[in-house]
Design a protein around this motif. Structure first.
Motif, PDB file in Angstrom:
ATOM      1  N   ASP A  75       0.838  -1.295   0.176  1.00 31.11           N
ATOM      2  CA  ASP A  75       0.255  -0.205   0.043  1.00 31.11           C
ATOM      3  C   ASP A  75       0.826   1.267   0.030  1.00 31.11           C
ATOM      4  O   ASP A  75       1.441   1.622   0.803  1.00 31.11           O
ATOM      5  N   SER A  76       1.069   1.902  -1.138  1.00 31.26           N
ATOM      6  CA  SER A  76       1.780   2.894  -1.341  1.00 31.26           C
ATOM      7  C   SER A  76       1.036   4.043  -1.826  1.00 31.26           C
ATOM      8  O   SER A  76      -0.182   4.137  -2.022  1.00 31.26           O
ATOM      9  N   LYS A  77       1.741   5.313  -1.771  1.00 32.11           N
ATOM     10  CA  LYS A  77       1.046   6.562  -2.274  1.00 32.11           C
ATOM     11  C   LYS A  77       1.908   7.731  -2.639  1.00 32.11           C
ATOM     12  O   LYS A  77       3.257   7.426  -2.441  1.00 32.11           O
ATOM     13  N   ASP A  79       3.410  11.734  -2.605  1.00 27.43           N
ATOM     14  CA  ASP A  79       3.479  12.976  -1.826  1.00 27.43           C
ATOM     15  C   ASP A  79       4.055  14.031  -2.711  1.00 27.43           C
ATOM     16  O   ASP A  79       4.494  14.043  -3.553  1.00 27.43           O
ATOM     17  N   GLN A  96       7.478  10.535  -4.054  1.00 30.82           N
ATOM     18  CA  GLN A  96       7.070   9.524  -2.927  1.00 30.82           C
ATOM     19  C   GLN A  96       7.924   9.672  -1.579  1.00 30.82           C
ATOM     20  O   GLN A  96       9.202   9.386  -1.826  1.00 30.82           O
ATOM     21  N   PRO A 276       1.071  14.314   1.648  1.00 31.74           N
ATOM     22  CA  PRO A 276       0.332  13.472   0.716  1.00 31.74           C
ATOM     23  C   PRO A 276      -0.290  14.061  -0.459  1.00 31.74           C
ATOM     24  O   PRO A 276      -1.183  14.978  -0.063  1.00 31.74           O
ATOM     25  N   PRO A 282      -4.554   6.191  -3.536  1.00 30.30           N
ATOM     26  CA  PRO A 282      -3.455   5.323  -2.990  1.00 30.30           C
ATOM     27  C   PRO A 282      -3.245   4.142  -3.956  1.00 30.30           C
ATOM     28  O   PRO A 282      -4.380   3.719  -4.467  1.00 30.30           O
ATOM     29  N   HIS A 284      -2.611   0.260  -4.366  1.00 28.70           N
ATOM     30  CA  HIS A 284      -2.455  -1.170  -3.910  1.00 28.70           C
ATOM     31  C   HIS A 284      -1.985  -2.210  -4.738  1.00 28.70           C
ATOM     32  O   HIS A 284      -2.462  -2.176  -5.984  1.00 28.70           O
TER      33      HIS A 284
END
Ligand code: ADP
Ligand code: MG
Ligand code: ZN
Length: 479
Positions: A75-77, A79, A96, A276, A282, A284
């Motif tokens: 689970d990454s996102k 920024d 990120q 963020p 996000p 997945h």
């Protein structure tokens, strides 16, 4: 370097991924093109435009992560990294920080003396590239071109595990090969598709603590990186020995003048006011996706090197040279699949091809000729349709330069050196008759004397015959 010091180096490597479109919009990533011709509201940073992640970027980043033994962050996102510069249209870069897509990797490097060691990878994150400022000296004005804005990048951050410029080069080489084999980027330092920032510090041997580091940018060749590292080691040691303190700063290397100068004192992460990105959902990563990407992994260099020796019977040296460039492996494997002899193909690649690549400054991935035409050339020599000297000419003029069919080329230009058997025999007889002294010498055991007769035949035949064949015929006649 004085024996009392140890150098500590960590690298931040940016790699441009070779996707067709940009990371958050559908604009083309193609290099060149008129300024601002590959631009839309998203990559020009227009208010209200919304980014959407290009799935291909995620796949390629994960592929690089798997190939470098990283854990993939499920689970990454993204920024926002805020900074103000005219080539950065949003006034922030989407990157990120908190949840990079890959973490805790390692790659094995091999040094010239055969020693191996691991360099750990702290993380790999995805981000967008900035535009480019173009300065017009004539008008003293600066323009901005956003074609590169939004081109996908991965940043590979190593742990400070390297201890010499040689280790740095070996590490970069390993990354370059791995990513090239994956087909995720061509990784060219001189064209900017791979960029390395060198973080370097000095500490006393045996010390547990790291010294203060500098980060040097603008390194666009392996040679420049090596020179810059040697220079920076000397500069820092001088400062320390004079009782001074190394400043934590970003420096720029001028490779022509062989010196570096400070660019800015290093920002802390807090200066960038990361937060963020609220416009992107996000990410997945499913088990399934990881398995799929893993299943598509190519055969990498170490495995290929072993297989070329075991299956194709190539010497270790050949296997090493050919596998240094993915495109050369494709030519080799292609030609062998068409029935050409592996060692002969390898010889053409290592000698004539590499010589001409150097002469014409051609990178391996820009070679024009096909495996098919290379295989045909090898067979023309094998069947004695042309001799080696002619084959070299055909290779250079027809195959290497224009990817022409060598069979057709030899026919069209009447270059066959296959002599009419009757004619050749007659000339050999004539040559023997014309060189009684040489014949005498040969019979007396001076094998080298045969050269005079062979030379006579080659001259009579105007080079259109095979020296090996001529040798054989002469020996037959004399025995
Ligand atoms: P920043 O967040 O300031 O960019 P990082 O901790 O991300 O700093 O480190 C950036 C790079 O610098 C990494 O590749 C790391 O290995 C390297 N590095 C960190 N400390 C040192 C040091 N003291 N000497 C040499 N390299 C270092
Ligand atoms: Mg960093
Ligand atoms: Zn766009």
């Amino acid at each position: 370097m004085s024996k009392d010091y140890e150098v500590v180096i960590g690298l931040e490597v940016h790699v441009e991924l070779n996707t067709k479109t940009k990371i958050f919009c559908g604009c083309s990533t193609e290099f060149g093109g008129a300024p601002n011709s590959h631009v839309c509201p998203v990559c020009a940073g227009m208010p209200g435009s919304l980014p959407v992640l290009n799935k291909e970027v995620l796949h390629k980043a994960i592929a690089v992560g798997l190939a470098t033994n990283c854990d993939i962050t499920r689970d990454s996102k993204f920024d926002r990294k805020n900074y103000f510069y005219p080539d950065n249209p949003q006034n922030y870069q989407i990157s990120q920080l908190y949840f990079p897509i890959c973490r805790n990797g390692k790659v094995e490097i091999e040094l010239k003396d055969g020693t191996k060691k691991f360099v750990r990878i702290h993380e790999i994150h995805m981000e967008e590239d900035a535009g480019k400022l173009v300065h017009d000296a004539a008008t003293d004005e600066t323009y901005v071109d956003f074609n590169r804005s939004g081109v996908p990048l991965i940043e590979i951050v190593s742990e400070p595990d390297m201890r010499s410029s040689e280790e740095v080069i070996a590490y970069l080489d390993t990354l370059r090969e791995t990513i090239q084999y994956l087909g995720a980027s061509d990784c060219k330092l001189n064209e900017g598709s791979m960029r390395a920032d060198v973080n370097l510090s000095i500490r006393e041997k045996g010390s547990e603590e790291f010294g203060t580091r500098t980060e040097t940018k603008n390194l666009n060749s392996f040679k420049a990186i090596q020179r810059c590292i040697e220079n920076e080691i000397g500069r820092q040691i001088d400062i320390i020995e004079e009782g001074g303190k190394v400043m934590q700063e970003t420096r720029r290397w001028d490779d022509d003048k062989e010196y570096s100068y400070p660019m800015r004192s290093k920002e802390d992460a807090q200066d960038y006011r990361y937060f963020p990105d609220p416009d992107l959902v996000p990410i997945h990563v499913s088990e399934e996706m990881i398995n799929e990407i893993k299943a598509e992994e190519p055969e990498f260099r170490p495995a290929k090197k072993i297989r070329y020796q075991e299956e194709l019977g190539l010497p270790e040296y050949d296997a090493d040279q050919i596998t240094s460039e993915k495109h050369l492996t494709e030519l080799l494997e292609g030609a062998v699949a068409l029935g050409a002899d592996a060692k002969k193909v390898s010889n053409w690649l290592m000698t004539e091809t590499m010589r001409l690549m150097k002469e014409t400054s051609t990178d391996a991935d820009k070679l024009k000729f096909s495996a098919e035409n290379l295989a045909k050339l090898v067979k023309l020599v094998e069947s004695k349709e042309i001799n080696n000297a002619v084959a070299k000419e055909v290779f250079e003029k027809a195959v290497f330069a224009e990817n022409l069919d060598p069979e057709q080329y030899v026919k069209d230009n009447n270059m066959s050196t296959k002599a009419d058997a009757g004619q050749l025999e007659a000339v050999v007889e004539k040559a023997i008759a014309a060189n009684p002294k040489a014949v005498e010498d040969i019979k007396a055991g001076k094998g080298k004397a045969i050269g005079a007769i062979v030379g006579f035949v080659m001259k009579e035949m105007k080079g259109k015959c095979d020296p090996g064949e001529v040798n054989k015929l002469i020996n037959q006649k004399l025995n």
